[in-house]
Design a protein around this motif. Structure first.
Motif, mmCIF file in Angstrom:
data_model
loop_
_atom_site.group_PDB
_atom_site.id
_atom_site.type_symbol
_atom_site.label_atom_id
_atom_site.label_comp_id
_atom_site.label_asym_id
_atom_site.label_seq_id
_atom_site.Cartn_x
_atom_site.Cartn_y
_atom_site.Cartn_z
ATOM 1 N N GLU A 224 1.727 -3.449 6.010
ATOM 2 C CA GLU A 224 2.019 -4.199 5.906
ATOM 3 C C GLU A 224 1.582 -5.119 4.741
ATOM 4 O O GLU A 224 3.027 -5.796 4.709
ATOM 5 C CB GLU A 224 0.131 -4.454 6.976
ATOM 6 N N SER A 225 1.413 -4.784 3.254
ATOM 7 C CA SER A 225 1.614 -5.364 2.305
ATOM 8 C C SER A 225 3.096 -5.307 2.353
ATOM 9 O O SER A 225 3.640 -5.725 0.818
ATOM 10 C CB SER A 225 0.461 -4.868 0.927
ATOM 11 N N GLN B 104 5.834 -7.136 3.811
ATOM 12 C CA GLN B 104 6.083 -8.968 3.885
ATOM 13 C C GLN B 104 6.710 -8.825 2.141
ATOM 14 O O GLN B 104 7.220 -10.054 1.890
ATOM 15 C CB GLN B 104 4.684 -8.925 2.677
ATOM 16 N N TYR C 91 9.743 -9.477 4.822
ATOM 17 C CA TYR C 91 9.542 -10.393 5.625
ATOM 18 C C TYR C 91 10.652 -11.762 5.271
ATOM 19 O O TYR C 91 10.394 -12.006 3.830
ATOM 20 C CB TYR C 91 8.527 -11.038 5.871
ATOM 21 N N SER D 226 8.990 -18.272 2.683
ATOM 22 C CA SER D 226 8.587 -16.743 3.493
ATOM 23 C C SER D 226 6.658 -17.027 3.916
ATOM 24 O O SER D 226 6.661 -15.985 3.606
ATOM 25 C CB SER D 226 9.102 -16.004 2.563
ATOM 26 N N LEU E 228 3.667 -16.615 6.276
ATOM 27 C CA LEU E 228 3.879 -15.874 7.548
ATOM 28 C C LEU E 228 2.839 -16.268 8.455
ATOM 29 O O LEU E 228 2.419 -17.157 8.784
ATOM 30 C CB LEU E 228 2.902 -14.914 7.448
ATOM 31 N N GLN F 247 7.345 -9.338 11.452
ATOM 32 C CA GLN F 247 6.105 -9.684 11.075
ATOM 33 C C GLN F 247 5.861 -8.908 10.694
ATOM 34 O O GLN F 247 5.477 -7.750 11.618
ATOM 35 C CB GLN F 247 5.203 -10.970 11.702
#
Length: 351
Positions: free
Chosen positions: A55-56, A59, A62, A69, A71, A278
């Motif tokens: 997930e990191s 980012q 994303y 940016s 989220l 996401q």
């Protein structure tokens, strides 16, 4: 004494034989258990090796439409029961170029997570379309041009708008990757298998010169990149090769070893990859895919005929193909469509 020693040796051999047999049985049981519980093991590998960093890492990639940016709140997991669509764009930008390049690959993927099925609709790069938002003459009318130029003029935003108008379908997400990213990630997974029976060679002096040897079991990143970019036979064959590559790469990543490499692959791509999906959504979707049956990929390419305007070559999309592609996407995106009513392309392009 000698007799007792001989008996002892025979017992020793029996013990060794029994040990070897027991060892073999254990291996068979372990292998059988690994196969029986392959989905839970894959999910466990995902949780142990992928989720903590994925997930990191995501980012970095994303990039919501319109810039920014920040989220938003994570989407609910139940959303993954519903079909969604992604505009896939492959950019021809080189690392040393300052421009964003053009989109050599343009595909709309209709994804049905619940059934683990994906439809890829390819649009050849030279397709003649109205480029939404491009008004070079300032006459209030959007220009007609090759669809690949939409990305060069206005990035993913203009590409999305143009594809949505062309297919009469509002896409949910986009994802872009440049060809340097493709080369790096293929090398990271140890290459891919491609059905190249004869040598492929770029001979046009106006194109980058290369040659791919046929008949190899595995092809590296550079060869895979050339494979998806080669277009001296036809644009249709080029889009077919892109679909074949995606299928082969997906098969490689969806192995146990491939799963553990996902964070590394995303880190390698870095700024070569951008999406407005996401990170939490991708993580949940990835785990869902890995714990289901292998995704089935169907594909369709919108064919066309050559068209010359003021000395420039274009592809004029076949109207029947275009309408058929629209009907396929509409059918796949309908949450009420069942496995029995799901339309499969009337010509399959992934071998």
């Amino acid at each position: 004494m000698e007799k007792r020693s001989a008996e002892k040796r025979r017992k020793g051999r029996r013990k060794k034989g029994n040990g070897w047999l027991i060892g073999l049985l254990v291996l068979i049981l372990l292998a059988g258990g690994a196969y029986l519980f392959r989905k839970p093991l894959t999910a466990l590998a995902f949780d142990l090796f992928v989720s903590p960093t994925l997930e990191s890492t995501l980012q970095q990639s994303y990039q919501p439409r319109g810039g920014g940016s920040q989220l938003p709140a994570p989407e609910p997991v139940s959303y993954q029961d519903k079909p969604f669509s992604v505009l896939l764009l492959g950019s021809d930008k080189r690392p040393y170029e300052k421009t964003r390049g053009r989109s050599d690959t343009i595909m709309v993927a209709a994804v049905r997570p619940k059934e683990s099925r994906v439809l890829l609709v390819s649009i050849p790069r030279d397709t003649y379309v109205q480029v939404v938002g491009r008004d070079a003459d300032h006459d209030g009318v959007d220009d007609y041009d090759k669809i690949t130029h939409a990305y060069a003029y206005g990035g993913e935003e203009m590409s999305i708008d143009t594809v949505e108008k062309f297919l009469n379908h509002k896409v949910d997400y986009y994802a872009t990757i440049n060809f340097q990213g493709i080369q790096d990630v293929v090398n990271a997974v140890g290459g891919v298998s491609l059905p190249i029976e004869e040598d492929i060679e770029n001979k046009n002096p106006n194109h980058e010169q290369f040659k791919i040897e046929g008949g190899k079991p595995i092809y590296n990143g550079e060869e895979a990149m050339y494979y998806v970019r080669y277009r001296e036979d036809s644009d249709f064959n080029r889009t077919k090769r892109q679909q074949i590559f995606l299928n082969s790469f997906a098969n490689k990543v969806l192995t146990f070893n491939g799963v553990t490499k996902i964070p590394e692959l995303l880190d390698i791509m870095g700024h070569n990859f951008q999406t407005d999906m996401q990170p939490s959504f991708i993580v949940d979707l990835g785990k869902q895919v890995l714990t289901q049956t292998k995704p089935q990929i169907s594909s369709f390419t919108i064919m066309g005929e050559g068209l010359k305007i003021d000395g420039t070559y274009y592809d004029q999309a076949d109207e029947k193909d275009l309408e058929y592609a629209k009907s396929l996407i509409e059918n796949w995106m309908d949450p009420n469509t069942t496995s029995a009513t799901l339309k499969l392309p009337d010509r399959q392009e992934i071998e």
